[in-house]
Write a protein that holds these residues in place. Structure first.
Motif, PDB file in Angstrom:
ATOM      1  N   ILE A 194      13.492   8.774 -93.207  1.00 21.29           N
ATOM      2  CA  ILE A 194      14.454   9.856 -92.971  1.00 21.29           C
ATOM      3  C   ILE A 194      14.098  11.071 -93.833  1.00 21.29           C
ATOM      4  CG2 ILE A 194      16.870  10.509 -93.254  1.00 21.29           C
ATOM      5  CD1 ILE A 194      17.643   7.718 -92.366  1.00 21.29           C
ATOM      6  N   GLY A 195      13.649  10.798 -95.049  1.00 16.55           N
ATOM      7  CA  GLY A 195      13.223  11.907 -95.897  1.00 16.55           C
ATOM      8  C   GLY A 195      12.088  12.688 -95.242  1.00 16.55           C
ATOM      9  N   TYR A 196      11.131  11.974 -94.701  1.00 11.18           N
ATOM     10  CA  TYR A 196      10.005  12.600 -94.019  1.00 11.18           C
ATOM     11  C   TYR A 196      10.499  13.411 -92.820  1.00 11.18           C
ATOM     12  CZ  TYR A 196       5.394  13.005 -91.831  1.00 11.18           C
ATOM     13  OH  TYR A 196       4.251  13.477 -91.279  1.00 11.18           O
ATOM     14  N   LEU A 197      11.457  12.814 -92.108  1.00 13.44           N
ATOM     15  CA  LEU A 197      12.032  13.496 -90.944  1.00 13.44           C
ATOM     16  C   LEU A 197      12.679  14.816 -91.363  1.00 13.44           C
ATOM     17  CD1 LEU A 197      13.196  13.170 -87.868  1.00 13.44           C
ATOM     18  CD2 LEU A 197      15.259  12.529 -89.080  1.00 13.44           C
ATOM     19  N   PHE A 198      13.424  14.764 -92.447  1.00 18.36           N
ATOM     20  CA  PHE A 198      14.102  15.988 -92.888  1.00 18.36           C
ATOM     21  C   PHE A 198      13.079  17.044 -93.291  1.00 18.36           C
ATOM     22  CE2 PHE A 198      18.350  13.863 -94.314  1.00 18.36           C
ATOM     23  CZ  PHE A 198      18.655  13.668 -92.981  1.00 18.36           C
ATOM     24  N   TRP A 199      12.013  16.571 -93.917  1.00 15.23           N
ATOM     25  CA  TRP A 199      10.996  17.502 -94.402  1.00 15.23           C
ATOM     26  C   TRP A 199      10.243  18.138 -93.234  1.00 15.23           C
ATOM     27  CZ3 TRP A 199      10.357  19.682 -98.895  1.00 15.23           C
ATOM     28  CH2 TRP A 199       9.143  20.320 -99.172  1.00 15.23           C
ATOM     29  N   MET A 200       9.861  17.296 -92.264  1.00 11.00           N
ATOM     30  CA  MET A 200       8.996  17.775 -91.186  1.00 11.00           C
ATOM     31  C   MET A 200       9.774  18.258 -89.951  1.00 11.00           C
ATOM     32  SD  MET A 200       5.935  17.349 -92.352  1.00 11.00           S
ATOM     33  CE  MET A 200       4.868  17.420 -90.910  1.00 11.00           C
ATOM     34  N   GLY A 201      10.930  17.709 -89.707  1.00 12.32           N
ATOM     35  CA  GLY A 201      11.665  18.056 -88.484  1.00 12.32           C
ATOM     36  C   GLY A 201      11.551  16.953 -87.450  1.00 12.32           C
ATOM     37  N   VAL A 202      12.360  17.034 -86.398  1.00 13.75           N
ATOM     38  CA  VAL A 202      12.422  15.929 -85.439  1.00 13.75           C
ATOM     39  C   VAL A 202      11.140  15.782 -84.633  1.00 13.75           C
ATOM     40  CG1 VAL A 202      14.886  15.560 -85.116  1.00 13.75           C
ATOM     41  CG2 VAL A 202      13.769  17.431 -83.930  1.00 13.75           C
ATOM     42  N   GLY A 203      10.211  16.686 -84.811  1.00  9.05           N
ATOM     43  CA  GLY A 203       8.922  16.533 -84.141  1.00  9.05           C
ATOM     44  C   GLY A 203       8.182  15.272 -84.547  1.00  9.05           C
ATOM     45  N   VAL A 204       8.573  14.687 -85.658  1.00  7.43           N
ATOM     46  CA  VAL A 204       7.883  13.465 -86.076  1.00  7.43           C
ATOM     47  C   VAL A 204       8.293  12.270 -85.222  1.00  7.43           C
ATOM     48  CG1 VAL A 204       7.613  14.247 -88.434  1.00  7.43           C
ATOM     49  CG2 VAL A 204       9.603  12.871 -87.826  1.00  7.43           C
ATOM     50  N   TRP A 205       9.317  12.448 -84.409  1.00  3.81           N
ATOM     51  CA  TRP A 205       9.702  11.393 -83.485  1.00  3.81           C
ATOM     52  C   TRP A 205       8.959  11.560 -82.165  1.00  3.81           C
ATOM     53  CZ3 TRP A 205      15.776  11.632 -84.117  1.00  3.81           C
ATOM     54  CH2 TRP A 205      16.122  10.968 -85.292  1.00  3.81           C
ATOM     55  N   GLY A 206       9.010  10.537 -81.359  1.00 11.98           N
ATOM     56  CA  GLY A 206       8.334  10.608 -80.063  1.00 11.98           C
ATOM     57  C   GLY A 206       9.091  11.414 -79.020  1.00 11.98           C
ATOM     58  N   ASN A 207      10.291  11.826 -79.339  1.00  8.73           N
ATOM     59  CA  ASN A 207      11.082  12.566 -78.347  1.00  8.73           C
ATOM     60  C   ASN A 207      10.367  13.851 -77.964  1.00  8.73           C
ATOM     61  OD1 ASN A 207      12.643  10.753 -79.698  1.00  8.73           O
ATOM     62  ND2 ASN A 207      14.486  11.987 -79.692  1.00  8.73           N
ATOM     63  N   ASN A 208      10.181  14.035 -76.678  1.00  7.23           N
ATOM     64  CA  ASN A 208       9.640  15.308 -76.214  1.00  7.23           C
ATOM     65  C   ASN A 208       9.947  15.439 -74.734  1.00  7.23           C
ATOM     66  OD1 ASN A 208       8.348  17.724 -76.185  1.00  7.23           O
ATOM     67  ND2 ASN A 208       6.589  16.980 -77.367  1.00  7.23           N
ATOM     68  N   ALA A 209       9.811  16.642 -74.208  1.00  2.00           N
ATOM     69  CA  ALA A 209      10.163  16.890 -72.818  1.00  2.00           C
ATOM     70  C   ALA A 209       9.453  15.872 -71.926  1.00  2.00           C
ATOM     71  CB  ALA A 209       9.755  18.304 -72.417  1.00  2.00           C
ATOM     72  N   PRO A 210      10.105  15.265 -70.987  1.00  2.00           N
ATOM     73  CA  PRO A 210      11.530  15.424 -70.668  1.00  2.00           C
ATOM     74  C   PRO A 210      12.417  14.389 -71.363  1.00  2.00           C
ATOM     75  CG  PRO A 210      10.479  14.152 -68.959  1.00  2.00           C
ATOM     76  CD  PRO A 210       9.432  14.394 -69.998  1.00  2.00           C
ATOM     77  N   VAL A 211      11.843  13.577 -72.233  1.00  2.00           N
ATOM     78  CA  VAL A 211      12.654  12.530 -72.881  1.00  2.00           C
ATOM     79  C   VAL A 211      13.176  13.081 -74.212  1.00  2.00           C
ATOM     80  CG1 VAL A 211      12.723  10.127 -73.635  1.00  2.00           C
ATOM     81  CG2 VAL A 211      11.206  10.793 -71.801  1.00  2.00           C
ATOM     82  N   TYR A 212      14.262  13.818 -74.127  1.00  2.00           N
ATOM     83  CA  TYR A 212      14.795  14.434 -75.349  1.00  2.00           C
ATOM     84  C   TYR A 212      15.656  13.465 -76.149  1.00  2.00           C
ATOM     85  CZ  TYR A 212      13.178  18.849 -73.521  1.00  2.00           C
ATOM     86  OH  TYR A 212      12.390  19.857 -73.070  1.00  2.00           O
ATOM     87  N   TRP A 213      16.099  12.454 -75.488  1.00  2.00           N
ATOM     88  CA  TRP A 213      16.874  11.422 -76.173  1.00  2.00           C
ATOM     89  C   TRP A 213      16.079  10.135 -76.053  1.00  2.00           C
ATOM     90  CZ3 TRP A 213      22.755  11.214 -74.611  1.00  2.00           C
ATOM     91  CH2 TRP A 213      23.478  12.088 -75.434  1.00  2.00           C
ATOM     92  N   ALA A 214      15.880   9.448 -77.132  1.00  3.20           N
ATOM     93  CA  ALA A 214      15.128   8.202 -77.001  1.00  3.20           C
ATOM     94  C   ALA A 214      15.646   7.172 -77.991  1.00  3.20           C
ATOM     95  CB  ALA A 214      13.648   8.463 -77.163  1.00  3.20           C
TER      96      ALA A 214
END
Lengths: 489, 556
Positions: free
Chosen positions: A60-80
């Protein structure tokens, strides 16, 4: 009249506690767990769980630092995975309220053996669930925007959005479940206080027990409070997951928008909650020797509930499928027949995992042999946990990854951070759970005593008055009031 | 307090005996079944005369309404029996027999189904060919063009403005895509027509997206090998063919394309599910399941009166789970076949649960009312105690909330999404014109019925039954249960009658004599069977091993 409530053997009724269980043995068995030093296994499990918790913190710390781009969510799957995990955890939290509130109102007395356990799980599962809305907003420092708080820019949440209903539903649920759990704990905390050897221990449990003395009047108030809280929690069992289902069902996306979603989600939630209770109960029961309290009978009844709810979930899957066909709606049909079920669909593997785990695997519980086999129920309960996670994944991701705009179609893959975050919440859950086992009576001592035959006001037919029970015994604190009918009138 | 101890004392003496003759139907009730039968025959007679007379369709709808009022009750009774066995419930043993009697009336519903069978052509639109069918052409012109858009259930922003712009190009493009994608088995002319329709439809669903793209989606994913999907799945079915205008809201300008589209979907549905032969088979299946279940549990229970064999209890409990499965599935599909298909283009996945909820509420209310009447004379007052009524009242209260929850779930989701395929259900129950002036101006009739259900069924039912005092004061509870029964009748009226669309639109909806005679007829026959059975068997399961427990039961 003492005999009418005793189990009738000829129709297969059996007592709710093992032979030879007494008031004293219940107190002993349960309290000892919190009094003796933790076994080595506990420490190993605790270290593992807290390591995973550490992983979650880092992810979560990494997520906060980098932003939600570190997750696999991307168009068109914005929720995963974020929302999948959220719904999964909230669902697991439903068993506790169902057991403590609904089964209480239905006078299912066998629930006393497992309700404390399940209620604790509820609270921990809700905590794990709440992690996700908090971190998925992207800019976590603005997470308070989810609440309808006044702010200097006068931006208010959209009250027509089911997401804000979610905030209300889940926070109400968390509050009421915690309150319910704590009220139920008071007499048992008093028991621990009275047994405490060290002054510190006595002070802490004493403070938590809120000065409980076990008087008749206290018991009357307690039971009334319990009944009111049960009545208040019962609609919550239905409302929370209904509102969660609205997050999807109010949209126009095929596979999300269907009218059966609210009750279907509730059934699924209870289903997954029972599976999780079962998994943990089997382990705990073996380790801590509470077999005389949580008997095979209880496990079998839980398996029956899993069969019921699993079949209800199967009914909902079936209705979705049938109506997609019946409706003549090409989008619905395409989603169900090609996107999900057809083996050509990129996520059909997830769909079939879901079907086999949720619908097929609990069907083994039609047979008594299976219902009473510990290895079988352990495996099935884990399969259900997996299947229910996949259910949310299937709903969310398969519907999104091929939406109305084919040029944006894509495949979804989780990143390592997704996986770490999810595993991390398991760590959080188990950390809290192990602390609970260690410090709080894991079985509702006073309630289990209430189902012993001796607790029946008419058990001793020669006793002149029910009051004699209240005055006469030396273990006032741990014994439930025999307020049955008298308190009510 | 004093009341209770009295009850207890009395029950103590009763419990030990439990002889069958003691709990026979009181003599004053011996002829009730004859009265019921007379009422039933007269009711059915008048209704049938109408049904097979001049205005057959209207009377047919009345009959369907009356039939479903009592069928749902009977099914609820069967559920009550099943759930008591499923949970091995002990408290309810004495009242279970009443439910068993009422469930035992289920086989007679197969007979009572015959008028529906004979008038199916007049009642169910899907029995007609979507292309011809005299009534439907007329109904198709039934317009509500202006009215439709003032509705809470039709989202103007989505439905109207985009319609003219998007429809034509989308239609053209998609027609092409269809031909490319599927090729075989479908003539060009047909493809074009269908394309048109779906184009219009697509924008109805998602106004801001081009219809053509969606057809690409369709074709890409299925790779042409998907005759099935194409065959059945054209468009998303905005409304029944016979009322394109009303259903599609702003799309009524494209009536022709839509009608054609609907006709295509209807044809596919008629091939698959909604055709009479299959419908007959399914109906036979439902009646077989219900009759077997009712007979099995009733038989076990009455056999036990004599033999006192506890094994019969375990047998019932053993088969209850499977019975509940069969019950749930048959009820769902019966609801779809007999009620949902009244509007063959409309669909809702929660529908079976909805009908289930109304069944349970009404049957609990009837158990309360009937046992209280039976209790007035005879020894039953000792075995149906205040405690049982308290519990039945709790269940009635709880399932009323459940009914509201299910109804709200369906309504809210359909309102929120505002899809033209789904809104017609509420549209009909909100704005169908009527000659009745109830309220400020005519046309409000169904609005008022809908509001009456929300207020009467849910709000009043909720407030009335929530108190413990209400549930434990028997005359008061009886009033509440009667109220819930009345609301159930209204509920079924609301489910069935809005689907009746008079051919002369000026007249609008109005009451008919058969709306009264049909329920009296069906109910009379049903009750006659039930009360006749009561003359033959004890009114409580005198052989149940838990009888004493049930009589002595106290609400803790």
């Amino acid at each position: 009249m003492s005999s009418v409530n005793l189990p009738i053997k000829s129709i297969g009724e059996t007592p709710l506690t093992a032979e030879g269980t007494t008031f004293r043995s219940i107190t002993e068995t349960v309290s000892r767990v919190t009094e003796n030093p933790a076994p080595r296994g506990w420490w190993i499990a605790f270290l593992m769980a807290s390591s995973f918790l550490g992983i979650m913190t880092m992810a979560i710390g990494y997520l906060f630092w980098m932003g939600v781009g570190v997750w696999g969510n991307n168009a068109p799957v914005y929720w995963a995975w974020d929302i999948t995990n959220f719904v999964w955890w909230i669902g697991i939290g439903h068993a506790g309220t169902l057991i403590s509130a609904v089964l209480f109102l239905f006078r299912q007395k066998w629930r006393t053996a497992i309700n404390r356990f399940a209620e604790a799980m509820t609270i921990f599962a809700v905590i794990c669930a709440l992690v996700f809305p908090g971190i998925h907003v992207g800019r976590a420092w603005l997470a308070y925007y989810m609440f309808p708080l006044p702010n200097e820019m006068s931006i208010w949440p959209n009250f027509k959005s089911p997401l804000i209903w979610d905030i209300f539903a889940v926070s109400t649920y968390a509050t009421v479940s915690t309150l319910f759990w704590f009220v139920g704990l008071i007499p048992d905390l008093a028991t621990l206080r009275d047994r405490a050897k060290s002054p510190l221990r006595r002070k802490i449990y004493g403070a938590l027990a809120l000065g409980w003395r076990g008087s008749n009047r206290a018991w009357q108030n307690y039971e009334r409070a319990y009944l009111i809280l049960a009545a208040l929690s019962t609609p919550l069992v239905l409302s929370v997951h209904s509102v969660v289902s609205f997050d999807f069902a109010t949209s126009l996306i095929p596979g999300w928008h269907t009218t059966i979603f609210p009750p279907y989600f509730v059934a699924g939630a209870v289903f997954s909650g029972f599976a999780m209770v079962m998994t943990l109960m089997l382990v705990t029961r073996a380790v801590y020797g509470v077999r005389s309290i949580v008997m095979m009978k209880h496990l079998e009844l839980m398996n029956k509930i899993m069969l019921t709810t699993g079949s209800l979930v199967g009914y909902a899957y079936g209705m979705e499928f049938f109506i997609a066909w019946y409706s003549g709606d090409q989008y619905e049909q395409w989603l169900f027949f090609h996107n999900r079920a057809s083996l050509d669909g990129p996520f059909s593997w997830a769909y079939w995992i879901m079907i086999s785990c949720n619908v097929l695997s609990p069907q083994v519980f039609w047979f008594k042999k299976m219902r009473t086999s510990i290895p079988v129920m352990f495996v099935v309960s884990i399969l259900i946990n997996i299947g229910m996670w996949f259910e949310r994944f299937v709903i969310i991701v398969t519907s999104l990854h091929r939406d109305f705009l084919p040029s944006s179609w894509g495949y979804y893959k989780p990143t390592l951070i997704d996986i770490f975050t999810y595993l991390g919440t398991l760590g959080l859950f188990f950390t809290l759970f192990l602390l609970f086992i260690r410090w709080i009576p894991m079985v509702a001592i006073s309630e289990v005593k209430g189902v012993l035959p001796e607790a029946d006001p008419h058990h001793d037919a020669h006793a002149s008055h029910d009051e004699s029970h209240e005055d006469g015994h030396d273990e006032a604190v741990g014994t439930p009031a025999i307020v049955a009918a008298e308190a009510e009138e | 307090m004093s009341d209770k101890s009295n009850d207890k004392d009395k029950s103590g003496s009763v419990a030990t005996k439990g002889s069958t003759s003691e709990f026979a139907l009181p003599a004053s009730w011996a002829n009730v079944w004859k009265i019921c039968a007379a009422v039933g025959l007269v009711g059915i007679g008048i209704t049938a005369a109408q049904m097979f007379g001049s205005d057959g369709a209207r009377a047919g709808y009345s009959y369907l309404f009356g039939y479903n009022v009592f069928l749902t009750i009977a099914l609820g009774m069967l559920f009550f029996v099943l759930i008591q066995h499923l949970t091995s419930a002990g408290w309810s043993v004495t009242v279970r027999r009443t439910a068993e009697f009422f469930a035992m009336g289920l086989p007679v519903f197969a007979l009572l189904f015959l008028p529906i069978l004979m008038k199916a052509d007049a009642i169910y639109p899907w029995t007609q060919s979507p292309h011809e069918g005299k009534g439907h052409e007329e109904k198709a012109s039934h317009e509500e063009k202006e009215g439709a858009l003032g509705l809470p259930f039709v989202n103007e922003a989505h439905a109207q403005p985009a319609a003219p712009a998007a429809a034509a190009p989308a239609g053209a493009a998609s027609a092409k895509e269809h031909d490319d994608g599927t090729g075989k088995g479908q003539g060009n002319g047909k493809g074009a027509g269908r394309g048109d329709g779906s184009g219009a439809n697509v924008e109805g669903r998602k106004a801001h997206e081009a219809g053509a793209e969606k057809h690409e989606a369709h074709d890409d994913g299925t790779g042409g090998g998907n005759g099935d999907g194409h065959g059945k799945g054209k468009g998303n079915g905005s409304g029944a063919p016979h009322e394109g205008g009303a259903h599609a809201g702003g799309l009524s300008h494209h009536g022709d394309a839509l009608e054609h589209e609907h006709a295509e979907i209807m044809e596919a549905k008629q091939k698959g599910w909604l055709n009479k032969n299959f419908w007959y088979v399914r109906a036979a299946g439902y009646f077989a399941i219900w009759s077997v279940l009712a007979w099995f549990f009733f038989g076990n229970s009455t056999k036990q009166d004599k033999s006192k064999d506890p094994k019969l209890t375990t047998t019932s409990q053993k088969w209850a789970p499977l019975g509940t499965f069969a019950f749930g599935i048959s009820l769902t599909f019966a609801a779809i076949d007999w009620l949902m298909s009244l509007d063959p283009m409309w669909f809702s996945t929660i529908y079976g649960v909805y009908i289930f909820a109304t069944s349970v509420v009404s049957s609990l209310a009837l158990i309360i009312v009937v046992t209280m009447m039976l209790r007035k004379d005879g020894p039953l007052s000792k075995v149906f105690t205040k405690e049982h009524y308290h519990d039945l009242g709790k269940l009635l209260f709880g399932f009323n909330v459940f009914w509201a929850y299910i109804g709200f779930s369906q309504m809210m989701l359909i309102w929120y999404a505002a899809l033209p395929a789904e809104t017609p259900f509420y549209h009909k129950r909100w704005e169908t014109p009527s000659s009745l002036t109830v309220g400020n101006h005519s046309g409000d009739f169904w609005t008022n019925v809908s509001v009456a259900l929300v207020v009467g069924h849910f709000v009043i039912g909720f407030l009335f039954l929530i108190s413990r005092n209400t549930k434990r004061r028997l005359p008061v509870l009886q009033v509440g249960a009667l109220w819930m029964l009345l609301m159930h009748v209204l509920d079924m009226y609301w489910f069935v009658l809005p689907n009746f669309e008079p051919n002369t639109k000026a007249a609008g909806f109005s009451f008919a004599l058969t709306d009264v005679t049909a329920p009296l007829g069906v109910g009379g026959i049903y009750f006659a069977v039930v009360f006749y059975m009561m003359t033959k068997h004890a009114l409580i399961p005198t052989g149940d091993p838990r009888l004493a427990r049930s009589i002595a039961f106290l609400n803790a």
